[in-house]
Design an enzyme around this catalytic site. Structure first.
Site, short mmCIF file in Angstrom:
data_model
loop_
_atom_site.label_atom_id
_atom_site.label_comp_id
_atom_site.label_asym_id
_atom_site.label_seq_id
_atom_site.Cartn_x
_atom_site.Cartn_y
_atom_site.Cartn_z
N SER A 147 0.85 -1.19 0.00
CA SER A 147 0.00 0.00 0.00
C SER A 147 0.89 1.24 0.00
O SER A 147 2.03 1.20 0.47
CB SER A 147 -0.90 0.02 1.24
OG SER A 147 -1.57 1.27 1.38
N TYR A 160 -1.90 -0.80 10.14
CA TYR A 160 -1.99 -1.08 8.71
C TYR A 160 -0.72 -0.62 7.99
O TYR A 160 -0.13 -1.35 7.19
CB TYR A 160 -3.21 -0.39 8.13
CG TYR A 160 -3.44 -0.64 6.66
CD1 TYR A 160 -4.06 -1.81 6.23
CD2 TYR A 160 -3.05 0.29 5.70
CE1 TYR A 160 -4.28 -2.05 4.88
CE2 TYR A 160 -3.27 0.07 4.36
CZ TYR A 160 -3.87 -1.10 3.95
OH TYR A 160 -4.09 -1.33 2.60
N LYS A 164 2.09 -2.91 5.94
CA LYS A 164 2.35 -2.76 4.51
C LYS A 164 3.79 -2.35 4.23
O LYS A 164 4.35 -2.71 3.18
CB LYS A 164 1.36 -1.76 3.91
CG LYS A 164 -0.09 -2.23 3.94
CD LYS A 164 -0.28 -3.56 3.22
CE LYS A 164 -1.75 -3.96 3.12
NZ LYS A 164 -1.95 -5.20 2.34
#
Length: 271
Positions: A147, A160, A164
């Protein structure tokens, strides 16, 4: 085009979003696809592929479970004679809490799915892909979904984003450790994309007549559709990318191309 004719492919998180788009496109280009997802939405993806004349098998897996990932690899090898491509796409968001309000159990779960999942995909898929490459004389590929949140701050929660960032580094380390195997490993770094994970954001914008604000921070001034990300994954999986290895490709409308600056409007300078 038939870039994946008779090639065996696994796509995780293929019940919706980028994974479903990729599985559909792989099959449309001749691939034989194992559609893996934790939900039974994998069945709908498989049905759509078969209705279009493609080949696919569904399997329900937890992408962060070593036993489940091994089962998916075994299914591809048993049904399709080996494995050529692994697209480790499955992931979860982990909410938007800051560092101080995030429970350790949530961070642990996000890392388990988003980082350990791709690690397991490499661990179990790479030997089979390398074996197939040795038999066919053509290379194989592993694609990981990272991401833009893994590149720098501002695009996701701490849990998150950290997961990533790990995926990006995993792609680099894996490419190095697979030296000489003819297996390439790359990552894609999506920006804001309309998937199940981001559905509330897009639904709110449509209901409030504010779609013009979605993706407004990137130069293209819009969010992406899953197919736009899937096409980049297919490129990385194909022989067209035969010399692309150990890279993290941002597919974000240009969001990550700049540090924060005074905004420029086309044709005039913003004050």
């Amino acid at each position: 085009m038939a870039r994946f004719q008779d090639r065996s492919i696994i796509v995780t998180g293929a019940g919706s979003g980028i994974g479903r788009a990729a599985a559909t496109l792989f099959a449309a280009e001749g691939g034989k696809v194992v559609v893996a997802d934790i939900n039974d939405t994998a069945d709908a993806t498989v049905q759509a592929i078969r209705d279009a004349g493609g080949t696919a098998e569904a399997i329900r897996i937890d992408a962060g479970s070593e036993e489940d990932v091994a089962k998916a690899v075994a299914l591809a090898c048993d049904r399709f004679g080996g494995l050529d491509v692994m697209f480790a796409n499955a992931g979860i968001s982990g909410g938007m809490a800051n560092i101080f309000d995030t429970d350790v159990s949530l961070i642990t779960e996000v890392l388990r799915v988003n980082l350990i999942g791709p690690y397991l995909a490499v661990k179990h898929a790479a030997p089979r892909i390398a074996e197939r490459a040795g038999q066919t004389g053509r290379g194989g590929a592993i694609i990981l979904t990272a991401s833009v949140a893994g590149i720098r701050s501002g695009a996701g929660s701490p849990a998150y984003s950290a997961s990533k960032a790990g995926v990006i580094n995993l792609a680099m380390v894996s490419a190095q450790q697979l030296s000489g195997s003819n297996v390439r490993v790359n990552a894609i770094c999506p920006g804001l994309t309309e998937t199940g994970m981001t559905k509330p954001t897009f639904d709110y914008a449509r209901d409030a007549n504010k779609m013009d604000r979605v993706g407004r921070l990137n130069p293209l001034r819009r969010g992406a559709q899953p197919e736009e990300l899937a096409k980049v994954a297919l490129f990385l999986a194909s022989d067209d990318a035969s010399y692309v290895n150990g890279q993290a490709i941002a597919v974000d409308g240009g969001l990550s191309s700049s540090h924060p600056v005074t905004k420029q409007e086309y044709g005039r300078t913003a004050v």
